[in-house]
Design a protein around this motif. Structure first.
Motif, PDB file in Angstrom:
ATOM      1  N   ARG A 154      33.709  36.741  47.312  1.00 30.14           N
ATOM      2  CA  ARG A 154      34.471  36.008  46.295  1.00 30.14           C
ATOM      3  C   ARG A 154      35.979  36.277  46.435  1.00 30.14           C
ATOM      4  NH1 ARG A 154      32.221  36.120  40.439  1.00 30.14           N
ATOM      5  NH2 ARG A 154      33.505  37.985  40.415  1.00 30.14           N
ATOM      6  N   GLU A 202      38.270  36.002  44.246  1.00 32.78           N
ATOM      7  CA  GLU A 202      38.895  36.664  43.104  1.00 32.78           C
ATOM      8  C   GLU A 202      38.629  38.168  43.083  1.00 32.78           C
ATOM      9  OE1 GLU A 202      36.506  34.224  43.315  1.00 32.78           O
ATOM     10  OE2 GLU A 202      36.127  33.599  41.254  1.00 32.78           O
ATOM     11  N   ASP A 203      37.617  38.586  43.844  1.00 28.77           N
ATOM     12  CA  ASP A 203      37.222  39.992  43.699  1.00 28.77           C
ATOM     13  C   ASP A 203      38.242  40.965  44.256  1.00 28.77           C
ATOM     14  OD1 ASP A 203      35.040  39.375  42.294  1.00 28.77           O
ATOM     15  OD2 ASP A 203      33.624  39.509  43.956  1.00 28.77           O
ATOM     16  N   PHE A 246      40.237  41.885  41.377  1.00 28.33           N
ATOM     17  CA  PHE A 246      39.487  42.605  40.333  1.00 28.33           C
ATOM     18  C   PHE A 246      39.125  44.021  40.771  1.00 28.33           C
ATOM     19  CE2 PHE A 246      38.054  38.206  38.858  1.00 28.33           C
ATOM     20  CZ  PHE A 246      39.089  38.133  37.944  1.00 28.33           C
ATOM     21  N   VAL A 247      38.656  44.148  42.017  1.00 25.83           N
ATOM     22  CA  VAL A 247      38.204  45.480  42.424  1.00 25.83           C
ATOM     23  C   VAL A 247      39.365  46.384  42.808  1.00 25.83           C
ATOM     24  CG1 VAL A 247      35.953  44.622  43.153  1.00 25.83           C
ATOM     25  CG2 VAL A 247      37.773  44.886  44.855  1.00 25.83           C
ATOM     26  N   GLY A 259      33.078  33.004  39.341  1.00 26.16           N
ATOM     27  CA  GLY A 259      33.367  32.832  40.766  1.00 26.16           C
ATOM     28  C   GLY A 259      33.923  31.469  41.125  1.00 26.16           C
TER      29      GLY A 259
END
Lengths: 268, 800
Positions: free
Chosen positions: B18, B20-21, B24-25, B516
């Motif tokens: 993904r 966007e991850d 985020f992560v 997602g």
């Protein structure tokens, strides 16, 4: 959280001095105190952080007793060879308190001084007939716990260590509260040369001993000895997770499992 | 998971990691609570500790004088400023043809408080701690009134009236279906199965609590609100137009990264309006961040039905009719979609995946002194599935029919689609028997008997539970929704902006808060336009950037938003062909487009997508009289029908009869979600949805004290969420039929997990206890409840 004064003494004497006025609160792991402060349910004027007092930490054994400093973390009790060897049931109890974050912060003394009616450690202290050592005196576990969040500690009195007699066998079984994972019912059993002690946490307004189970197990320390036992529900807690009768039933079930665990100290 | 390079075309059916991850992560997400504005102040709400009381007076003099305090506002201040009430987006109509009762919903309580947590004042101060201290110093004189929290109690004669003008607390007495035909079918039934059930009230608890930051620019009259919303444009419309009277062009609403929604963040909340209004009043930006415990008493709750239901069958176990009476809790006010959920999103699903000739459903929608109830992941459809699937199991048990077999006998055959149910909806495609067959195989149903014996040998009870379910999502065809009472349209919009380099920015009206979209939508564009996956960015959540859109809820983002995106992409191709025809000096009809290349059939003449994009913005030799420069297209897509995902879920549980503890051993799901764009994301959606359904079935329960209306499950110490160690590994697969009316053939997958799973798990629990004569257990199937049922069954046996 309201503002407060903060001290982190490096010696026991200094800690006791700071606490002597009775206004300051001792801060151990802070697993209960800090959340209640954040929610403004408690607002102490001063905190005395005990984390830098070396005398409050550590584990030692003389072969007959095991002494654990009040500021010893759950994770350290769970892993210490002295504990796993002498009282494996106590190590297993400590290894199942809360979650890893709590076990890495929470302390033996903090838990006992707080005396949450569903905490695990009070069952071990009462079940093993421990002696609670304070800055002023020694208190037998039978005299220490005074009901929900109440103990024999006086204002300014600091719990410094706990001395556990080493039993022939001991075990703990907990039915975790589904949400909080405190003990919905937890039973600690300990067999000594001169008898059996059984302590129950989570089920009532505070930790308590269970004489009928102690009598049955003194006769024969085997799981079958407590088969079918259910406590009297009248004095037990009832809430949205468990009616009193269910807790009464679980006392028997957890007692049986605790005995089984005591007899198989190497099992998980 | 295959490692896919973003410089490639990554199209429909691939599972790239993904996009966007990475942020985020790596801790680079940017949430509302992260926002800092120059001169920003902090706001805190003072909330009612009582479930029901008259507000006699509010004395904030001491609070106003406290350090750092800038203002204290109450309902009276809002009233004096002509601030409107919070609107309800749906108006349902009762059996008697009259509209539902729609009492006012002031953003800060006026005259009365109607639930614990009802906001009575808003304090603005330099810091949140100062505001909190000041809120504690406000003296509110409450005249306590008796409270009512349950629907049965609220309808009893003499019950306290939540609204003085609505004695009896009935918001609407609603019905759907043919009562007479249903009556006749029951009269000739060989068997009637009955269930009396409670669908437990839930609290959504997204990981990120709600928050709002607002500011006002007095020289231009421009307002900006940053809010944790699933639908910023709708907040702009509802709040600007109906509550605060701010013209739409003077109000920007931004929903940046949002940490989970589950429906909880798809309503226009009072806090958004109060914070925005207060920012103008104090002349400085105001930030409010909800505390977790505050969220328990101010986020809209979900479910909360009390239902009596019956299923009529002939002697062969064929379903003849279903009859349902439901009491649905609305709480103390009507939330944005509140009355729509237990009616329009519930009763039309009572046909399930079965041919049921007659259906009749009555729903009494009821006010109580509790937090407003609205959509929570699944919203009405898990409740319907639970009713139908429990009835089917009870009928099978009572008639001695195998539980899979009774389902097969009654399922709509694959070839019978499109299938018109007796309750409005027409399913376009599906293959329930195919899903069930796949699940039976994957769950090794054949080996269950042996596993049950093995459990028994250990003193454990094992049970298997089926749930073959359907849902209606892809909300929603505006024409149908309008007939059902929707006060807005339910289309979606997408703009595909092709840059001169061939890179693409998509502006879309849906909102990504975990689904997602930045990946899935990029795959659609990558496939459609033949551009590299890495060259597509998805922009959403800002009303100043994105054209009007309806947002994300009801599993609609792909089925409706993705459809708009597909349409807009098609328009780009159409225009691109015109440009390519010009560049290649060919006829537009002769231009083909495939995999990012425009070509003339039968020749080697071609132009790449990038070449066409550049030409669109450098129109030196353009035929400007017939072709506009630029390559940017927009589509608004209004679906012609709902989409109907469905599937078969099978849960396998083991119960310790001594303690009542349920261990969920296996969970199998075979779902029909239409065309799958990204299988990894679909699987993740299923995991999350099923985990929440398991939460409802086994753990979660929002409980109010009957007498006082106090929330007894007001924190995670008492409200039990599903956790990693109580949710098993799952076997997830798809068995899809293609949606016949969406451009991509997709149906949606956001809610299927929560819809199918509560019934599957509960049916498994009941199956494990069936030998005791137990036919039903209410959710959550807690250890105490199971132990009590076993005790009562054994006492009953002893008495016999």
């Amino acid at each position: 959280m309201r503002s407060f004064a903060y001290d982190r003494p490096a010696t026991m004497d200094r800690a006791v001095a700071l606490l002597s006025g009775g206004q300051a609160m001792p801060l151990a792991g802070g697993m209960t105190l800090l959340p209640t402060m954040k929610l403004r349910l408690s607002a102490p004027e001063a905190l005395v952080d005990l984390s830098s007092v070396p005398e409050l930490k550590g584990i030692s054994s003389d072969g007959k007793t095991l002494t654990i400093g009040a500021m010893t973390r759950h994770i350290d009790v769970a892993r210490a060879p002295e504990v796993t060897k002498a009282i494996p049931g106590l190590a297993r109890l400590a290894g199942r308190i809360g979650d890893p974050q709590v076990r890495n912060r929470g302390t033996l003394g903090g838990s006992l001084a707080n005396n949450d009616p569903a905490a695990d450690y009070p069952a071990a202290a009462l079940g093993l007939g421990a002696t609670l050592i304070t800055s002023k005196r020694e208190i037998a576990a039978d005299d220490f716990f005074r009901g929900m969040f109440e103990t024999a500690l006086e204002p300014g009195e600091l719990l410094t260590a706990v001395r556990f007699p080493i039993p022939r066998a001991a075990g703990y079984a907990k039915f975790p509260h589904p949400a909080s994972r405190f003990a919905l019912v937890g039973v600690f059993v300990a067999r000594f040369a001169d008898g059996v002690r059984v302590a129950v946490t989570g089920a009532g307004p505070g930790v308590f001993r269970c004489p009928p189970l102690e009598a049955r197990l003194a006769e024969d320390f085997v799981p079958e000895a407590v088969a079918g036992y259910a406590a009297d529900p009248k004095t037990l807690n009832s809430d949205i997770h468990a009616e009193a009768a269910f807790r009464a039933h679980l006392i028997g079930v957890m007692a049986r499992r605790a005995v089984a665990a005591a007899l198989q100290p190497t099992a998980a | 998971m295959s490692q896919i390079v973003g410089s490639q075309i990554v199209g429909i059916g691939a599972s790239p990691l993904r996009k966007e991850d990475l942020r985020f992560v790596s801790g680079r997400g940017h949430y509302v609570a992260d926002i800092k504005r120059p001169g920003m102040t902090a706001g805190v709400f003072l909330r009612s500790p009582h479930a029901h009381a008259r507000l006699k007076s509010i004395d904030s003099a001491v609070a106003q004088a406290m350090p750092g305090v800038l203002a204290v506002f109450t309902g009276a201040d809002l009233k004096a400023a002509n601030v409107g009430g919070l609107p309800c987006g749906w108006g349902i109509t009762g059996k008697d043809g009259k509209p539902m009762k729609e009492p006012p919903h002031p953003p800060l309580a006026q005259e009365k408080v109607r639930h614990v947590g009802d906001a009575v004042a808003f304090v603005v101060a330099e810091t949140a701690e100062q505001a909190r201290s000041a809120a504690e110093a406000i003296v509110v004189d409450y005249d306590m009134l008796p409270a009512v929290s349950g629907v049965l109690e609220a309808l009893r004669p003499g019950a306290p009236a939540v609204f003085d003008e609505i004695p009896g607390n009935l918001c609407c007495d609603w019905e759907l279906g043919d009562a007479a035909a249903t009556e006749q079918a029951f009269a000739k039934a060989a068997h009637v199965a009955h269930v009396s059930l409670v669908n437990n009230r839930l609290i959504g608890n997204p990981m990120e609590p709600r928050a709002a930051v607002a500011e006002h620019e007095p020289t231009t009259g421009q307002y900006t609100l940053w809010t944790t919303s699933q639908f910023p444009h709708v907040v702009r419309l509802l709040m600007g137009n109906m509550v605060l009277g701010i013209p739409q062009h003077k109000l920007r609403v931004v929903a940046p990264d949002v940490g989970g929604g589950f429906g909880v963040k798809q309503f226009h909340y009072a806090e958004e309006a109060v914070v925005t209004w207060a920012a103008a009043k104090v002349g400085r930006p105001v930030k409010w961040v909800c505390e977790r415990s505050e969220g328990f008493i101010s986020d809209a709750h979900g479910r909360d039905h009390v239902t009596e239901a019956e299923l009529a069958l002939d002697e062969k176990g064929k379903f003849l009719a279903i009859r349902v009476k439901t009491l649905a809790n609305m709480g103390g006010y009507l939330s944005t979609f509140g009355p729509n959920i237990p009616t329009n999103l519930y009763a039309p699903l009572l046909s399930g995946v079965y041919t049921i000739p007659a259906i009749y459903c009555e729903v009494k929608v009821v006010f109580t002194n509790t937090v407003p109830v609205d959509a929570y992941r699944g919203a009405g459809r898990p409740e319907a599935t639970f009713v139908v699937e429990r009835l089917v199991d009870i009928a099978a048990m009572e008639m001695g029919i195998d539980k899979a077999d009774i389902r097969r006998r009654n399922m709509i055959p694959k070839e019978a689609y499109p299938y018109q149910t007796p309750v409005i909806v027409q399913y376009d495609s599906g293959d329930p028997a195919g899903c069930l067959a796949g699940a039976v195989e994957a769950a090794d149903v054949a080996g269950f008997a042996a596993r049950k014996q093995a459990s028994l040998a250990k003193g454990k009870l094992r049970g298997l539970g089926f749930s073959t379910y359907i849902e209606a999502c892809g909300l929603a065809p505006s024409r149908i929704a309008g007939r059902l009472g929707a006060r807005g349209g339910l289309y979606e919009s997408a703009t595909v902006r092709v840059h001169p380099t061939g890179h693409v920015t998509v502006l879309i009206g849906t909102h990504n808060h975990g689904q997602g979209h930045e990946t899935t939508f990029a795959q659609i564009v990558s496939e459609k336009l033949g551009v590299p996956f890495a060259n597509v960015d998805i922009v959403f959540g800002d009303t100043d950037k994105v054209q009007f859109g309806m947002g994300t809820y009801g599993s609609r983002s792909l089925a409706v938003g993705g459809s708009a995106l597909a349409r807009a992409s098609d328009k780009v191709i159409t225009k691109g062909k015109k440009i390519a025809a010009h560049l290649l000096e060919a006829d537009e009809q002769d231009v083909d487009f495939s995999a990012g290349v425009f070509s003339i059939a039968g020749t080697d003449r071609k132009k790449t997508f990038e070449e066409v994009a550049l030409a669109a913005y450098v129109p030196h030799d353009y035929p400007l009289e017939i072709l506009e420069p630029g390559l940017e297209e927009q589509a608004y897509y209004d679906p012609v029908n709902f989409t109907y995902p469905g599937g078969a879920h099978i849960a396998e549980v083991e119960i310790d009869p001594e303690t009542g503890v349920v261990t969920l051993l296996n969970y199998t799901a075979v779902d029909d979600v239409g065309t799958v764009i990204n299988p990894m994301i679909v699987e993740g959606q299923l995991h999350g949805g099923i985990a929440q359904g398991i939460g409802q079935a086994l753990f979660e329960n929002c409980v109010y004290d009957d007498d006082t209306g106090q929330l007894l499950s007001g924190s995670f110490m008492d409200y039990c969420m599903p956790r990693a160690d109580t949710v098993p590994s799952m076997k997830i697969s798809t068995h899809s039929t293609i949606c016949t009316h969406t451009p991509l053939g997709s149906k949606g997958c956001g809610e299927v997990g929560t819809i199918g799973s509560p019934a599957a798990v509960t049916n498994a629990v009941v199956d494990a206890l069936a030998h005791l004569g137990i036919t039903h257990i209410d959710m959550p199937a807690s250890p105490n409840r199971i132990w009590r049922l076993i005790q009562n069954a054994m006492l009953g046996r002893a008495a016999e």
